[in-house]
Design a protein around this motif. Structure first.
Motif, PDB file in Angstrom:
ATOM      1  N   GLU A   1       0.853  -1.185   0.000  1.00 16.27           N
ATOM      2  CA  GLU A   1       0.000   0.000   0.000  1.00 16.27           C
ATOM      3  C   GLU A   1       0.890   1.236   0.000  1.00 16.27           C
TER       4      GLU A   1
ATOM      5  N   ASP B   1      -3.291   3.727  -6.844  1.00 16.97           N
ATOM      6  CA  ASP B   1      -4.302   2.694  -7.018  1.00 16.97           C
ATOM      7  C   ASP B   1      -4.836   2.670  -8.455  1.00 16.97           C
ATOM      8  N   ILE B   2      -5.079   3.861  -9.013  1.00 15.07           N
ATOM      9  CA  ILE B   2      -5.601   3.933 -10.383  1.00 15.07           C
ATOM     10  C   ILE B   2      -4.561   3.404 -11.359  1.00 15.07           C
TER      11      ILE B   2
ATOM     12  N   GLU C   1      -2.232   8.186  -2.913  1.00 18.92           N
ATOM     13  CA  GLU C   1      -2.626   6.800  -2.709  1.00 18.92           C
ATOM     14  C   GLU C   1      -3.703   6.388  -3.710  1.00 18.92           C
ATOM     15  N   ILE C   2      -4.605   7.300  -4.021  1.00 17.13           N
ATOM     16  CA  ILE C   2      -5.644   6.984  -5.008  1.00 17.13           C
ATOM     17  C   ILE C   2      -5.035   6.950  -6.405  1.00 17.13           C
TER      18      ILE C   2
ATOM     19  N   HIS D   1       1.712   7.278   2.145  1.00 12.96           N
ATOM     20  CA  HIS D   1       2.044   8.674   2.463  1.00 12.96           C
ATOM     21  C   HIS D   1       0.932   9.612   2.033  1.00 12.96           C
ATOM     22  N   LYS D   2       0.935  10.776   2.661  1.00 10.41           N
ATOM     23  CA  LYS D   2      -0.185  11.694   2.472  1.00 10.41           C
ATOM     24  C   LYS D   2       0.191  12.792   1.484  1.00 10.41           C
TER      25      LYS D   2
ATOM     26  N   THR E   1      -6.095  15.261  -5.655  1.00  7.91           N
ATOM     27  CA  THR E   1      -6.286  13.836  -5.430  1.00  7.91           C
ATOM     28  C   THR E   1      -5.112  13.281  -4.632  1.00  7.91           C
ATOM     29  N   PRO E   2      -5.386  12.535  -3.539  1.00  7.46           N
ATOM     30  CA  PRO E   2      -4.270  11.944  -2.787  1.00  7.46           C
ATOM     31  C   PRO E   2      -3.507  10.955  -3.660  1.00  7.46           C
TER      32      PRO E   2
END
Lengths: 747, 747
Positions: free
Chosen positions: A576, A702-703, A698-699, A579-580, A695-696
């Motif tokens: 995963e 993921d995309i 992390e998303i 981080h932000k 958009t973070p």
């Protein structure tokens, strides 16, 4: 999306070497193709047949992959067996027999000494006509080292001259390829041929390496080559990767004789995009491969599996303590191996060492062979060693490891009780301890040399030795101290309490798990070796402990570490992103950089575009309505743009440098007497992916992972702001993990 | 994305019943939570312990799920066994013994007549003190039907009164829930309690249903209830679904004693989002459940599996022909069953029939019981029947199916050769044929009634009967015509060529595959039953044929068909969307509709927003910079908006109807003496997903599936144009497949 009504330009939609594919585009193209065939199938019987054969071509391909990789695995097994024995001697009854077959066909062999028959001649017998004395020993020693060096020299030379891609295990590269990267020739016919030959040579040379990993590479080569026979798979990079996933499953299936384990290995470890359809087909390919191998019967025992074991005693709950200890050992070994091996490989890459691969291989081979010959456990092939370590001593076993006192006393139930160890066992323990140290050290230097080398077998050997040592220790402890509280409840005198072979197996699983970080597939492969649910719990306990310990010492498995070492653009699906950060922190251009290079939809000339192409190295350009509004229309790839302009200049009447290029549906209004315009809407991707700047990450990660994107555009309140490529994402991940972001080399 | 610096308002971020969750948001929330715990863990020892316990809570949860579902499965097995026997009689040695245990404890029992002992009394013996004659038969018959009706009445009444969700197999609903739908109470404690009790009653009533599907539901209830003990899982819908996937694996694991098959079933059939981490944990849960069940030992034979079989004869290549025939039969049965069952269920939903569930159940039970009693194969429980059909006749088997001539002649090798069938076998064939017809017809009407009912066992029974019939036929053919060309090469006289039990097993796999369209998991479950790779090829051939035949007659499996019947919003991950439509064809508003309802970022008052909320029913609204530019800023959910405004009106000083709502970072400049403004940026999703209007729907469908979206905004050249929700996508898919788009009922 390409406009299929217009004639496609050759070259548009293909990729350069060492580039990332666009999964969305590839899958769309396959759906278009499928739609076309389905629509046509209603028109004529011929088209209907074509449509049906197209649907079944996947299954036919799987069948062929299974047959071919099963046959190749059989061939490799047989040749490697023969050549390994060649180091020790030759069969006068027919030089093509290996030691076992030679004596099998002999009439002069007794049951106790199955290995000794007059037809089998060691080199000293052939050269100085005796097998006794120090001189004969030296002759045999010398010939052993000589053959080893010869095999290793041949292997490394063939790899170096004909197919540099044939070296290593190939699994890191296959993982990268399956995630959507292009390495031309990596799965080609030359790699296949050379890898098959050199794999046999490398295994026979007695180096501390296995053939299991490279077999996956061989099977993937088969898959890739066979893809060329089917239009559906030849032309589509995404469909081809589905086939390669199945081929990887077939490879593991033949390596261990474990079809279900192979499918799960492909799912868990190798594959990136693994739809359920592929799961079913992989299973089919893995089964066909396993049965092909069995019908070739390379081990001469009709067994599908490499290490067939049958244990007779159940395990006791208390034994979980030593099993978990083995798990900890496996985890430590995995972490140690990965660190030192990567450090050594990095040294090889960065120093002079890497320039002399042949000498390196010869030196390592010589050291291995010289140290290996005097010790019978290092002299025998590693898979034989593992087989012997897994073995539960039966009544008729004559090996040193089974040299217990009162060997032939059975208990009431006919089972062999725990017995005191004899001199042979103690002797074997010492030799095994030395073997363990040698294997641990030499494997670190072996894996990564310019020859085919897998590390399943060496890892398993390390674990199996440690496990057997612990197992025999436990057994003796239980025998001499069966009155201790921990034993008294379940281990009475004269009972068969502890199976050292099971400890070896658990140790092997733990070490393999520590190095590769496999989980389910590891347990299932081991389950398929034993064939009983009984021992799944020990295996699982060891595999879990080993993974936890190894993960605590370093997050990456060996394959991921090698991927990073080589700078391949591989977006790990398991980890995963924690981080932000936001998309705006990652996108190009950065805050103070010049603006994003864009094309406008209907106001640039051919010359303007060519200037942009020559002045930049970006692999694609966003197209906007106008520079002022920055409203996004689509995305065009550099390669497609170059090919299309070149094509237009050659073929299309009157397209000159001052011609206007337009991406809109209709040509913009033009004053009279201007040169003809050039419409390039057919190469424009009208559905580029966009995210907002807030958009973070992390998303975004993921995309990228889930959709297999190559790039993504960033907008703010509807205005185009920047672009994020897969390379940017990988660099950002590396940076966040305090690694060097410049280690990511490719797009 | 929520702003976690501000105090969250209670209720924001939760979902209404019968709504779809937003996977992206849920996963982001979990990552935020995880990040917070990790950051805190550096601060104090207590926080570190909290962080470690949080990391291991997943494993603990899996352990608990395994233990609980294993125990419940054991309880259900034991009770159902006892109550099934209660229909025939009672044990005077202790009423709590079932038939088998009753005679087990008896001293008066001989080996030949294991089933007969004086302690076991049939109802006629208890009531009229005899077991002979027509009157005794009628008494037994009557009692059998009476008990069946009593059990069925209790089952349907309990379901109706206490937990309407406890009916059916539950798998369609679980699939929908796992794909991201909310059905409150479906996996609650009442459902668990009532389903466990009524499952026992329903199975004991002798209806044509199995307990395997409902066991998955029971295990998922356990998983859901246990989630409440862990903060990590209680509050996060996405994490909870990971646990439910693992629980489904544990359910199948205990249903068949097949842990690997269970995990693959969960992966292939039930789960939607299945990361590799979950695979490993599911495997653990499945193993724990299987071993818990084994230690309870409900079958009294220390076997993990429901139908343990051991075959002794290898199969011959020619036998693939009958196996493929069985595959075709299985496919036909699957297609027939799905069509007729769905038609009947639709009739139940739309006509008066559905209003009288108790009467329906009683009528079907009465018919089943009355028709079942006279035939021993329908009278015994279905799982016993399957067990007997799978069985390979041994020397000591005394059942009618093993009544061959020359029963006790063994061949040289000690194996039983093929023999001519005796009168018992012929008689059994007739009875089995009648059983087959009864099962086929009655199962169609049984599945879908308001009681717990699984269809694994009835489907397998249909296939096993057909297989056994064909197997015995083949065996007799081979015996009498071993000189035929097709037999002569491999089946000499007096050899054991054909195993009718294997045919039964292949038939069972084919029929189960036809109904559920399982592939890999089906083969692996069957493999775990037999424990040998030997018979995988026949099973695979039958499963493949069956799936192809059934798919040719109707694309959907029974679970998908029931999902569609109930109108659940389930986006099938297996089926490719094959049509060439674009996002603009699907989005709302349609071409001539009024414009999309949007909010502006800093110019609307509380009253304006409340008017929009009351006048529309949309579940969310895009926020734009201004109505003229239509440049997208973010997306806000209706539920969050209502809660926030309500909350602000209550708590925040001076917020009135004319207050300006703003979504920007800073408050817009306001003239003096205006009411205080209301900042709602914290409920604004700043990274809504967007696609362009020209994006092909196949890509949109892919994005919805892979990212688990709830809605997606549509733009054209940077301007907001419309919105696509999951419901729109599902309606569009239904429309394209020529189905009624209004059958999709929920958001």
């Amino acid at each position: 999306m390409m406009d299929f009504l217009e004639e496609p330009i050759p070259g548009v939609g293909t990729y350069d070497d060492f580039n990332t594919i666009d999964w969305v585009r590839e899958k769309s193209r396959d759906r278009d193709r499928h739609r076309e065939i389905t629509n046509k199938s209603k028109e004529s019987t011929w088209a209907l047949i074509h449509s049906v054969s197209d649907a079944f071509s996947g299954w036919l391909l799987m069948l062929l992959i299974g047959l071919l990789s099963g046959s190749l695995a059989g061939l490799i097994d047989i040749s490697a067996h023969w050549m390994t024995d060649l180091k020790e001697g030759i069969c006068t009854g027919g030089f093509w027999f290996n030691h076992e077959h030679c004596c099998w066909n002999s009439k002069h062999v007794t049951f106790e000494d199955r290995d000794k028959c007059p037809e089998w001649n060691s080199w000293s017998q052939l050269i100085i006509s005796t097998n006794e004395g120090a001189f004969a020993y030296i002759v045999n020693y010398f010939m052993y080292v000589l053959w080893a060096l010869l095999f290793a020299f041949l292997a490394v030379s063939l790899v170096k001259v004909f197919a540099p891609y044939a070296c290593g295990s190939g699994i890191p590269e296959i993982k990268t390829i399956l995630s959507g990267f292009i390495i031309r020739g990596y799965l080609g016919k030359w790699t296949l041929i050379i890898k098959t030959i050199t794999l046999v040579l490398a295994v026979s040379s007695g180096l501390s390496l296995g053939k299991e990993g490279p077999l996956v590479h061989v099977a993937c080569c088969c898959g890739n080559i066979l893809c060329h026979c089917f239009n559906k798979y030849r032309k589509n990079e995404a469909k081809r990767r589905e086939v390669l996933s199945a081929a990887a499953a077939a490879g593991v299936s033949v390596a261990f004789g474990a079809p279900i384990g192979g499918v799960l290995f492909s799912l868990e470890e190798v594959s990136y995009y693994f739809p359920l359809k592929t799961l079913w087909r992989s299973f089919f390919a893995a089964l066909v491969a396993a049965f092909t191998l069995r019908s070739i019967n390379p081990f001469g025992n009709s067994r599908l599996v490499l290490f067939y074991v049958e244990f007779h005693t159940p395990w006791h709950l208390f034994e979980l303590v030593p099993f978990i200890l083995l798990g900890i050992f496996g985890g430590l070994w995995g972490a140690l191996f990965i660190r030192t091996n990567i450090a050594w490989c990095r040294k090889r890459k960065t120093t002079q060492l890497g320039k002399y691969p042949v000498i390196e291989v010869l030196v390592v081979t010589a050291i291995t062979a010289i140290l290996a010959f005097p010790n019978e456990y290092t002299r025998m092939s590693t898979s034989e060693l593992i087989s012997e370590l897994f073995n539960d001593c039966g009544l008729l076993d004559s090996s040193k490891l089974c040299d217990y006192e009162n060997r032939f006393n059975t208990s009431k139930g006919g089972e062999l009780p725990d017995r005191p160890a004899g001199a042979g066992v103690y002797n074997a323990m010492w030799q095994l301890a030395l073997t363990l140290i040698l294997k641990i050290v030499i494997t670190i230097f072996t894996f990564g040399m310019k020859i085919p080398s897998g590390l399943f077998i060496p890892s398993m050997a390390v674990g199996a030795i440690a496990g057997r040592l612990l197992g025999v220790g436990m057994e003796q402890l239980a025998y001499y101290h069966h009155d201790w509280a921990i034993f008294s409840s379940w281990c009475s005198q004269g009972a068969d309490c502890i199976t050292p072979g099971l400890y070896a197996m658990v140790g092997a699983a733990a070490c393999l798990g520590g190095v590769t970080r496999m989980t389910v597939s590891l347990v299932v492969i081991m389950f398929e070796l034993t064939g009983g649910l009984e021992y799944i719990v020990p295996l699982m306990a060891a595999a879990m402990t080993s993974k936890w310990v190894a993960d605590a010492l370093g997050r990456e498995g060996i394959y991921d570490a090698h991927i990073r070492l080589n700078g391949y653009p591989f977006l790990e699906a398991k980890e995963e992103f924690a981080h932000k950060t936001l998309a705006m922190d990652v996108m190009k251009p950065r805050r103070n950089d010049p603006l994003l290079t864009v094309l406008t939809q209907d106001s640039m000339t051919v010359e303007d575009v060519e200037t942009i192409i020559s002045e930049t190295t970006y692999s694609g350009f966003p197209v906007v309505v106008s520079r002022e509004s920055q409203r996004l229309v689509g995305f065009v790839l550099r390669r497609d743009l170059i090919i299309s302009i070149e094509n237009a200049r050659k073929k299309q009447d009157g397209v000159v440098s001052t011609s206007i290029i337009y991406f809109t549906e209709h040509s913009p209004p033009m004053p009279p007497y201007t040169p003809p315009t050039l419409k390039l809407r057919n190469i424009l991707d009208l559905s580029p992916f966009t995210v907002t700047d807030l958009t973070p990450m992390e998303i975004v990660v993921d995309i990228f992972r889930k959709l297999g994107l190559r790039q993504c555009l960033v907008t703010h309140n509807g205005r185009l702001l920047g672009i994020i490529t897969k390379k940017d994402v990988l660099k950002h991940i590396a940076q966040m993990a305090n690694q060097d972001p410049d280690s990511i080399l490719f797009n």
